[in-house]
Scaffold this motif. Structure first.
Motif, PDB file in Angstrom:
ATOM      1  N   GLN A   1       0.804  -1.259  -0.010  1.00 56.11           N
ATOM      2  CA  GLN A   1      -0.111  -0.125  -0.069  1.00 56.11           C
ATOM      3  C   GLN A   1       0.962   1.363  -0.123  1.00 56.11           C
ATOM      4  N   ASP A   2       1.928   1.223   0.845  1.00 51.99           N
ATOM      5  CA  ASP A   2       2.816   2.502   0.715  1.00 51.99           C
ATOM      6  C   ASP A   2       3.762   2.620  -0.431  1.00 51.99           C
TER       7      ASP A   2
ATOM      8  N   PRO B   1       8.359  21.120  -5.376  1.00 48.55           N
ATOM      9  CA  PRO B   1       9.041  19.871  -5.574  1.00 48.55           C
ATOM     10  C   PRO B   1       8.629  18.974  -4.696  1.00 48.55           C
ATOM     11  N   MET B   2       8.349  17.575  -5.047  1.00 46.14           N
ATOM     12  CA  MET B   2       7.910  16.482  -4.351  1.00 46.14           C
ATOM     13  C   MET B   2       8.780  16.165  -3.293  1.00 46.14           C
ATOM     14  N   PRO B   3       8.615  15.954  -2.130  1.00 49.87           N
ATOM     15  CA  PRO B   3       9.574  15.635  -1.000  1.00 49.87           C
ATOM     16  C   PRO B   3       9.820  14.327  -0.904  1.00 49.87           C
ATOM     17  N   GLU B   4      10.915  13.767  -0.235  1.00 44.31           N
ATOM     18  CA  GLU B   4      11.483  12.476  -0.276  1.00 44.31           C
ATOM     19  C   GLU B   4      10.576  11.518   0.443  1.00 44.31           C
ATOM     20  N   LEU B   5      10.014  10.565  -0.289  1.00 44.59           N
ATOM     21  CA  LEU B   5       8.955   9.674   0.259  1.00 44.59           C
ATOM     22  C   LEU B   5       9.709   8.049   0.333  1.00 44.59           C
ATOM     23  N   THR B   6       9.419   7.558   1.424  1.00 46.11           N
ATOM     24  CA  THR B   6      10.070   6.164   1.786  1.00 46.11           C
ATOM     25  C   THR B   6       8.637   5.250   2.195  1.00 46.11           C
ATOM     26  N   ALA B   7       8.599   4.289   1.637  1.00 48.75           N
ATOM     27  CA  ALA B   7       7.519   3.406   2.113  1.00 48.75           C
ATOM     28  C   ALA B   7       8.003   2.755   3.460  1.00 48.75           C
ATOM     29  N   GLY B   8       6.925   2.666   4.352  1.00 51.17           N
ATOM     30  CA  GLY B   8       7.033   2.213   5.621  1.00 51.17           C
ATOM     31  C   GLY B   8       7.081   3.360   6.583  1.00 51.17           C
ATOM     32  N   GLU B   9       7.289   4.829   6.163  1.00 54.96           N
ATOM     33  CA  GLU B   9       7.025   5.673   7.276  1.00 54.96           C
ATOM     34  C   GLU B   9       5.761   5.861   7.707  1.00 54.96           C
ATOM     35  N   THR B  10       5.542   6.192   8.860  1.00 55.45           N
ATOM     36  CA  THR B  10       4.271   6.541   9.553  1.00 55.45           C
ATOM     37  C   THR B  10       3.819   7.845   9.212  1.00 55.45           C
TER      38      THR B  10
ATOM     39  N   GLN C   1      -7.015   6.211   3.439  1.00 59.99           N
ATOM     40  CA  GLN C   1      -7.919   5.349   4.257  1.00 59.99           C
ATOM     41  C   GLN C   1      -7.628   3.997   4.511  1.00 59.99           C
ATOM     42  N   ASP C   2      -7.301   3.308   3.549  1.00 56.84           N
ATOM     43  CA  ASP C   2      -7.367   1.729   3.758  1.00 56.84           C
ATOM     44  C   ASP C   2      -5.840   1.368   4.332  1.00 56.84           C
ATOM     45  N   LEU C   3      -5.049   2.280   4.318  1.00 56.31           N
ATOM     46  CA  LEU C   3      -3.748   2.175   5.398  1.00 56.31           C
ATOM     47  C   LEU C   3      -4.042   2.046   6.631  1.00 56.31           C
ATOM     48  N   ALA C   4      -5.140   2.820   7.152  1.00 54.25           N
ATOM     49  CA  ALA C   4      -5.173   2.977   8.564  1.00 54.25           C
ATOM     50  C   ALA C   4      -5.425   1.631   9.548  1.00 54.25           C
ATOM     51  N   PRO C   5      -6.592   0.884   8.837  1.00 54.60           N
ATOM     52  CA  PRO C   5      -6.748  -0.409   9.583  1.00 54.60           C
ATOM     53  C   PRO C   5      -5.706  -1.616   9.371  1.00 54.60           C
ATOM     54  N   LEU C   6      -4.984  -1.214   8.174  1.00 52.74           N
ATOM     55  CA  LEU C   6      -3.808  -2.354   8.105  1.00 52.74           C
ATOM     56  C   LEU C   6      -2.625  -2.119   9.186  1.00 52.74           C
TER      57      LEU C   6
ATOM     58  N   GLU D   1      -3.219  -0.770  12.035  1.00 55.22           N
ATOM     59  CA  GLU D   1      -3.617  -1.318  13.210  1.00 55.22           C
ATOM     60  C   GLU D   1      -3.411  -3.028  13.360  1.00 55.22           C
ATOM     61  N   GLU D   2      -3.762  -3.531  12.523  1.00 60.98           N
ATOM     62  CA  GLU D   2      -3.807  -4.997  12.326  1.00 60.98           C
ATOM     63  C   GLU D   2      -2.447  -5.504  12.323  1.00 60.98           C
ATOM     64  N   HIS D   3      -1.557  -4.778  11.732  1.00 58.86           N
ATOM     65  CA  HIS D   3      -0.161  -5.272  11.638  1.00 58.86           C
ATOM     66  C   HIS D   3       0.585  -5.181  13.198  1.00 58.86           C
ATOM     67  N   ALA D   4       0.106  -4.012  13.888  1.00 58.55           N
ATOM     68  CA  ALA D   4       0.651  -3.547  15.198  1.00 58.55           C
ATOM     69  C   ALA D   4       0.352  -4.690  16.013  1.00 58.55           C
ATOM     70  N   ARG D   5      -1.028  -4.984  15.943  1.00 55.09           N
ATOM     71  CA  ARG D   5      -1.428  -6.321  16.804  1.00 55.09           C
ATOM     72  C   ARG D   5      -0.832  -7.491  16.467  1.00 55.09           C
ATOM     73  N   LEU D   6      -0.679  -7.894  15.286  1.00 56.10           N
ATOM     74  CA  LEU D   6       0.086  -9.278  14.714  1.00 56.10           C
ATOM     75  C   LEU D   6       1.328  -9.118  15.283  1.00 56.10           C
ATOM     76  N   ARG D   7       1.777  -8.239  14.949  1.00 55.28           N
ATOM     77  CA  ARG D   7       3.358  -7.940  15.311  1.00 55.28           C
ATOM     78  C   ARG D   7       3.511  -8.199  16.983  1.00 55.28           C
ATOM     79  N   ARG D   8       2.863  -7.755  17.635  1.00 60.16           N
ATOM     80  CA  ARG D   8       2.945  -7.723  19.019  1.00 60.16           C
ATOM     81  C   ARG D   8       2.688  -9.425  19.549  1.00 60.16           C
ATOM     82  N   LEU D   9       1.575  -9.910  18.852  1.00 64.16           N
ATOM     83  CA  LEU D   9       1.489 -11.204  19.390  1.00 64.16           C
ATOM     84  C   LEU D   9       2.428 -12.102  18.595  1.00 64.16           C
ATOM     85  N   SER D  10       2.857 -11.965  17.520  1.00 57.19           N
ATOM     86  CA  SER D  10       3.765 -13.156  16.832  1.00 57.19           C
ATOM     87  C   SER D  10       5.077 -12.925  17.626  1.00 57.19           C
TER      88      SER D  10
END
Length: 1014
Positions: free
Chosen positions: A205-206, A228-237, A804-809, A811-820
């Protein structure tokens, strides 16, 4: 689960049917399984495991099951009777194994066999013959896999000693197999997989959002320089906020530039319309001025060609007058042509006539024709008679030819019929000979088949005789070698027994007890003599003896097989030799081939006879038809002769000159036709001359009426269609041009344009092109900024949707990462760094340690207990599977690796028994009434051994029977119930030693063999 009895046949070291009565052995609760090294103690446990699961314990997988001492025709088989879950079952298993073919050389492979029966109502009932169904049934009834069974029922002490000293990973591997905790490891893997999937989804998604931002930068075009477009990196909050702010600023500037371009486009459109109007006006004025100049030029040209126009008009007027005379001219010309043709025809028809008729008129010629026609009528009857006479002569000649042909045919047919009897007899004799040869060929073929079989059998006899002699010699040599190997082995064994004292003396050490007398003093230990034989030499001699016996058995089998084949071949061959039988085969082959060649003539001979009979019938029919035709032909000739004589008399009366009547009639017919043609030509000529005179008078009147002095003038004034059309076109073209020029010169727009100054369309065109270029530039700019604004709006909406699609993803990733990370033991929240599977196994290990401590406390006189610890391990080692030993005498805990050999055995035995209890409860509380403990008792002192045996004896409180597998001599005195495995030269056998009160009636006194062969 309780074992009752087991019968093993040709299994491991047991060559014959060996039966073990577990009911008898376990009646005392504790029994000993002992014997010499290599006798086959462990094979008893292997047989139990094989009967239940179709395989031996894991450490001995791949071993050969079949006994090397068994009879080749004796199948390997294990039959086990047991009670499990209240059901009395009997399992029979046979592995896949080779077997010699009965009565033939070679071997075949018998498929594996599995049978399951259940005893109900005093009778055995078959349940299944399927390997898979029986395996599932046993596993379900026992509630454990083969690995669990071997670990729980057949307690391997060496493995539990290693378990005491092993690290957490090794303990996890063993406990994971026993307690089937793979599902918890699967949960860890599932959580890790879900975490990686969520990470991949967020990264995707990023990356998609960054891709949208790059597309927006491309769509912004020149705006990118100011924003100019700023520097963008996938994974940044902060990625979504950064993209949103930059997209809003870019869209605002794009909308402003779009509005400016729209205003500029409106102004360019107005200038373009004005330039277009000016260009159109200039072009119209220039065109009208050009039209006026061209009209003046065409008017001058038409005035110069006026004289030629007047001449064409006059010529058309004279042609119109001549057209009124044209019909009379055409009529006069047609009449002249008809008169000329009639004159030529008159001359042609009168030329063949006599000179006196050349100038005759039509009436004279017609009279002469009628006279000739009358003469022709009188000659018709005579001509018909002459034609009939000629036809009769031709028929008479044809009849003569047919008579000659029939005479020849009758002579040929008569000659062939005179030889018919001889020809028929020859064909019948040929057919009979061929049929007799076919019958003889069938009989010879049967005799030849028998002779071939006997010849081949005689040749096999000769070959098998030589093979039998060689096999007999080989058997004699094998028997001699086997006897020699046997004697050599016995001699070596006897020499070793004489020097066994020296072997025992070699093991003595100062201060240790003698295993024979028990004394610690060894004043004169025996020394090996010159003929001393060690165990390796004896084993090598025994192996050589066994190989020689195997070779002898193979030689005997080969000789018996050859003798059976030789007897069968002699029965087929009979009394004759191969040479005699081969000569008989050659003779019969020649006779049979000759008979078959002769028999091959049956069909040709039959066909030849059929053709001859058909030809005979045909020739008879031909002879009768010929005779009928000859009789009819004689009557016809007589009638034709009579008619011909009458016709000849009639022709003689009619006469006809030298050429005959037909020639005279032809000559008169030609003369009459010439006279008729000449008369017709004379009448046609008279009519044509009259019409020509009338046509010339009418032509002269028509010429004068049209204004011509002579008809020739009218003929000259006539025009052809093409000439008239050409003159008419020229006149009309001149008139049309004159009218067009006058209309052009009188047009008011043309006159006004001619009076105005000269127009300049080129200057107006250049002004129009400049306005068009400006309009295109403004329109392109407006379209570009409109497209950019549209694309930026669409991409901004797409970026907002992805945000909008990234927000629930996230949240789910944070929960799964903690459990894993919690489940895998890598999270900071997991203080002990304990995996989920290790956590479950730790609980099981705690239960095992508690159950083992109860027995270890008794074995160590209350000194030792086992304790589970989940203390955090150092370094990267996982925690949760620690095991400590608590010393009640010192009050301290220490590592299990610090235990001595005897203490380690006691601890591992207690651990094994505790593990058996826990696994049994885990498997569904299946009762395990029979246990086996394999080795390890030699490391115990007398007091510890008594305590261990007391603990094992206490297992009877739970109605358990324990079998101890050991070769320790002290156990034979301490445990009355024993199963001794005795090894011999032809395999091993067992002896049951059971105290008198518990001995079954069928068991003999101690030392008697039960099952097997000595």
């Amino acid at each position: 689960m309780r074992l009752h009895s087991m019968t093993v046949t040709a299994f491991g070291p047991y060559p014959g049917g060996t039966r073990i009565d577990f009911d008898e052995l376990t009646s005392a609760g504790l029994f000993l399984l002992h014997g010499a090294t290599g006798a086959g103690k462990t094979s008893v446990l292997d047989a139990v495991c094989y009967a239940l699961y179709g395989g031996v314990p894991g450490a001995r997988q791949g071993m050969r099951l079949r006994s090397d001492h068994a009879d080749p025709y004796e199948p390997t088989e294990v039959v086990l009777e047991l009670t499990v879950g209240g059901r009395r079952l009997e399992i029979t298993r046979r592995p896949e194994q080779p077997r010699p073919k009965k009565g033939r050389a070679g071997s075949t492979t018998d498929k594996a066999l599995t049978l399951l029966r259940e005893r109900a109502g005093g009778e055995w009932k078959a349940l299944s013959r399927s390997h898979r169904e029986i395996g599932d049934e046993i596993k379900l009834a026992l509630g454990m896999s083969r690995e669990q069974f071997c670990q729980v029922v057949m307690l391997p002490q060496g493995e539990f000693a290693r378990f005491l000293r092993s690290d957490a990973a090794d303990r996890a591997a063993l406990l994971g197999k026993l307690f089937d905790t793979g599902r918890f490891e699967a949960v860890e893997q599932w959580l890790a997989g879900r975490r990686r999937t969520a990470e991949a989804a967020i990264r995707a998604q990023d990356e998609a959002l960054v891709a949208v931002a790059h597309r927006m930068a491309q769509a912004a075009g020149p705006i990118a320089a100011s924003h100019p477009m700023p520097e963008l990196t996938a994974g940044e909050t902060e990625l979504t906020d950064t993209v949103t702010l930059w997209a809003d600023a870019t869209r605002a500037e794009a909308a402003e530039r779009r509005d400016v371009a729209a205003v500029e486009l409106t102004a360019a459109e107005a200038a373009h319309r004005a330039a277009g109007h000016a260009l159109e006006t200039s072009r119209q004025t220039a065109a009208l001025q050009q039209r006026h100049a061209a009209a003046r030029t065409r008017d001058e040209e038409l005035e110069a060609a006026r004289g030629e126009f007047d001449q064409h008009v006059r010529r058309l007027e004279r042609a119109a007058a001549a057209d009124r005379v044209a019909p009379a001219l055409h009529a006069r010309d047609r009449a002249a042509q008809d008169q000329a043709r009639a004159a030529r025809r008159r001359a042609e028809t009168t030329a063949p006539l006599p000179p006196d008729l050349t100038g005759a008129g039509a009436d004279d010629l017609t009279g002469r024709e009628r006279q000739i026609r009358q003469d022709l009528g009188r000659l018709d009857a005579a001509r018909r008679a002459e034609q009939r006479a000629a036809a009769i002569v031709a028929d008479r000649a044809r009849l003569e030819r047919e008579a000659a042909a029939d005479d020849e045919l009758e002579r040929d047919t008569g000659g062939w019929l005179t030889t018919w009897d001889q020809r028929r007899d020859t064909c019948r004799a040929r057919l009979d000979t061929a049929q007799e040869a076919a019958t003889a060929a069938e009989a010879l073929a049967a005799r030849l088949e028998t002779a071939l079989r006997r010849r081949d059998a005689a040749r096999r006899c000769e070959n098998l005789d030589a093979q039998e002699r060689e096999a007999a010699e080989a058997l004699l040599a094998a028997r001699t070698a086997a006897a020699g190997a046997h004697e050599h082995w016995l001699a070596l064994k006897e020499r070793r027994l004489r020097s066994v004292a020296a072997e025992l003396a070699a093991t003595l050490a100062t201060g240790t007890d003698c295993p024979v007398c028990g004394s610690a003093d060894h004043p004169r230990p025996a020394r090996p003599g010159d003929d001393h034989v060690d165990g390796a030499a004896e084993e090598a001699a025994l192996a050589a003896h066994r190989r020689a016996e195997t070779d002898r058995g193979r030689a005997e089998t080969a000789l018996l097989t050859l003798r059976d084949r030789l007897a069968a071949a002699r029965a087929d061959a009979g009394d004759g030799t191969s040479v005699q039988l081969a000569a008989d085969v050659d003779a019969l082959t020649t006779q049979e081939a000759t008979a078959r060649r002769t028999a091959g003539d049956v069909h040709p001979a039959r066909e030849e006879l059929r053709r001859a009979e058909a030809e005979y019938t045909g020739r008879l029919d031909t002879q009768r038809e010929t005779q009928k035709r000859q009789a009819a032909r004689a009557s016809q000739r007589e009638a034709l002769d009579t008619e011909l004589d009458g016709l000849r008399a009639q022709l003689a009366e009619a006469g006809g000159g030298d050429g005959g009547i037909a020639e005279r009639a032809d000559r008169l017919e030609r003369r009459a036709r010439l006279l008729a043609e000449a008369a017709e030509a004379a009448r046609t000529l008279a009519d044509a001359e009259m019409r020509l005179t009338d046509a010339e008078a009418q032509l002269a009147d028509a010429a004068r009426s049209a204004g011509f002095d002579h008809p020739q003038q009218a003929a000259e004034a006539l025009l052809t269609t093409d000439e008239r059309a050409d003159l008419q076109r020229r006149v009309e073209t001149h008139r049309d041009k004159r009218a067009a020029v006058q209309a052009e010169l009188t047009d008011h727009q043309v006159r006004e344009a001619a009076a105005a100054p000269p127009a300049d369309p080129e200057a107006a065109r250049r002004a129009m092109e400049a306005a068009t270029t400006a309009l295109r530039t403004a329109s392109a700019a407006a379209d570009t900024w409109t497209d950019r604004d549209t694309q930026l709006a669409r991409l901004a909406r797409e970026a907002a949707r992805q945000t909008q699609d990234l927000a629930p993803l996230r949240e789910e990733h944070a929960r799964l990462r903690r459990l894993s990370h919690l489940a895998s033991g890598t999270s900071a929240e997991n203080e002990l760094r304990m995996r989920l599977e290790s956590y479950v196994l730790a609980a099981r290990l705690e239960q095992v340690a508690a159950a083992a401590s109860v027995r270890l406390r008794r074995m160590s006189s209350g000194r030792y207990t086992l304790a589970h610890t989940d203390a955090r391990a150092s370094g990267r080692t996982r925690s949760g599977l620690g095991l400590r030993v608590v010393d009640a005498w010192t009050g301290t805990e220490r590592d299990t690796a610090t235990l001595s050999g005897g203490e380690t055995f006691s601890a591992s035995l207690a651990l094994a028994l505790g593990l058996a209890d826990v696994v049994t409860d885990e498997a569904g509380a299946v009762r395990l009434d029979t246990l086996f403990i394999d080795e390890g008792f030699g490391s115990l002192d007398d007091q510890t051994l008594d305590e261990v045996l007391d603990v094992l004896d206490s297992l009877r409180e739970r109605d358990r029977a324990v079998g101890i597998v050991s070769h320790v001599a002290d156990l034979r005195a301490r445990i009355p119930a024993q199963l001794e495995v005795v090894k011999g030269r032809t395999g091993s056998f067992v002896r049951h030693r059971v105290p008198a009160p518990a001995r079954h009636a069928a068991t003999g006194a101690g030392g008697h063999r039960v099952g097997g062969q000595p």
